[in-house]
Structures are given as C-alpha cells and as structure tokens.
Enzyme design. Structure first.
Site, PDB file in Angstrom:
ATOM      1  NE  ARG A   2     -17.864  -4.149   0.958  1.00 44.36           N
ATOM      2  CZ  ARG A   2     -17.937  -5.104   1.299  1.00 44.36           C
ATOM      3  NH1 ARG A   2     -19.245  -5.750   1.573  1.00 44.36           N
ATOM      4  NH2 ARG A   2     -17.372  -5.790   1.137  1.00 44.36           N
ATOM      5  CB  CYS A  51      -6.823  -2.454   6.274  1.00 43.56           C
ATOM      6  SG  CYS A  51      -7.206  -4.000   6.889  1.00 43.56           S
ATOM      7  CG  HIS A  75      -5.157  -5.292   1.676  1.00 37.13           C
ATOM      8  ND1 HIS A  75      -5.348  -3.855   2.767  1.00 37.13           N
ATOM      9  CD2 HIS A  75      -5.657  -5.667   3.163  1.00 37.13           C
ATOM     10  CE1 HIS A  75      -6.112  -2.894   2.825  1.00 37.13           C
ATOM     11  NE2 HIS A  75      -6.187  -4.364   3.255  1.00 37.13           N
ATOM     12  CD  GLU A 126      -3.031  -1.208   0.215  1.00 36.38           C
ATOM     13  OE1 GLU A 126      -3.027   0.434  -0.757  1.00 36.38           O
ATOM     14  OE2 GLU A 126      -3.528  -2.099  -0.284  1.00 36.38           O
TER      15      GLU A 126
END
Ligand code: PCA
Length: 209
Positions: A91, A144, A166, A81
């Site tokens: 979500r 995360c 990830h 990342e």
C-alpha cells in the site's frame, strides 16, 4: 549453545521508531536455559534486502529457532501469526522506494506456509502473564509477510521451527498501543514458550470471518 534468532524491523513510513526492534533488542543475550540464548538482530524494511539479510543471519548463526517480529499499525495486542502468503501488495513504498503490487514472494512457490511455532500455547502463556495476545490469520501483504514467507520457505522441512509476531505501536498517538515494558515481557514469554513447547495445545483461537 543453541541460538534463538529474534528479529525486529527498522522504522518505516515516517515513524521515528519501530517497537518491534525496540523490544527485541532488550532481549538480546537473554538465556532461556543454560545452553539456549536469544540473539536479537534488526532487519531493513525493504523488499529487496530484508529476506536476504535474514537468510544471511540464519547462515551465520545457525539458529535452533527463528522468530521475526514487526510493527502491525492498528494492532492492539501481541499478534502471533498463523500463515504467510505468497503475495506482495504494498500500500506504501518501502524504505528503498519499492512498491510491488500483486507479485509473488517466490515464483511458483506454494500459496502459503503455516507457522511451525506452537501458537496456541504461546497465546495462552502470554495472556496468563497478563499481556494481551491473539492468533492472527493475516500478516498483511507488505515486507513483514514477505519476510515471514521467505523464512518459512527457507526452513521448510529443516526441523528448525520459525514464525512471525506482529506488535502494536508504542503509546503516544491515537492508535492502539502497548507500553514497551509490557511488550518486552509479552515477547519474552512468547519466545520462552515457543522454545519449551514441542506439541501445541488444542484450544480455540480462530475467528468467525
Ligand atoms: N511492519 C511492516 C514492515 C516492517 C514492520 O515492522 C509490515 O507489517 O509489513
């Protein structure tokens, strides 16, 4: 002895395992050099407790480098990342039932933090080891990203480099996946390269939208 703190997450969203923890636990105790060793720890998947747990581990262990990892459902490679953003937009509910929507990770904090890891060198080395990897430009807006943002916020200006990776699911379902042994090897190479590389290489790793 220097410590590289490597974290993975507990399972979430009805998954029985989280490959990030299954992988990093296998690297616990690994010596990167005579005087450098990996300490692997597990984080809870909850907005209220994950960043505090990580900051407590940093206080306790005083690591020389910190790399957090998590499952990125749908990812097909080791995704290193680039950036953490100051936004929670969940979500799904986390493991404590919280689902923050459009809130700041840190009130009045900067919009984003970049990783301080040499991500291009890490991607290159992981690929050279035969494991799929790429730079990712979003860590999402769930736990995360929140942990990544708090990590960068806490260590900004400290000289202790840190970042987030990830990982894909383990094989067994219909989504993209990576075998555990491949994942462990890819992370081992990524962490070793991060430790050994003080100035990142310059090579393309971006995306056209
Ligand atoms: N992945 C989630 C949280 C925990 C994990 O392993 C995420 O990408 O936000």
């Amino acid at each position: 002895m220097h410590t590289v703190l490597l974290t993975g997450f507990e399972p979430f969203d009805q998954d029985p395992v989280n490959p990030s923890w299954e992988a990093v636990r296998q690297l616990d105790g690994l010596q990167l050099r005579d005087d450098v060793r990996i300490v692997a720890r597990r984080l809870p998947c909850a907005f209220a407790t994950a960043p505090e747990s990580l900051l407590q581990m940093i206080n306790e262990l005083r690591p020389a480098m910190v790399i957090a990892t998590g499952l990125g459902p749908g990812r097909s490679d080791i995704s290193i990342e680039r950036v953490a953003i100051n936004l929670n937009d969940a979500r799904i509910a986390d493991n404590l039932g919280a689902q923050p929507i459009d809130t700041a990770v840190v009130t009045d904090g900067p919009a984003a933090y970049f990783t301080t890891l040499p991500i291009k060198a890490m991607v290159r080395a992981v690929r050279e080891a035969g494991v799929a990897a790429s730079v990712s430009h979003t860590a999402g807006t769930f736990v995360c990203n929140q942990v990544f943002y708090r990590l960068q916020h806490a260590l900004a200006g400290s000289g202790v480099r840190s970042g987030f990776i990830h990982v894909p699911r383990l094989p067994g379902g219909s989504e993209p996946s990576m075998p555990l042994t491949t994942l462990v090897e890819g992370l081992r190479v990524a962490v070793t390269t991060a430790w050994q590389t003080s100035v990142d290489v310059v090579e393309a790793g971006g995306q056209v939208s």
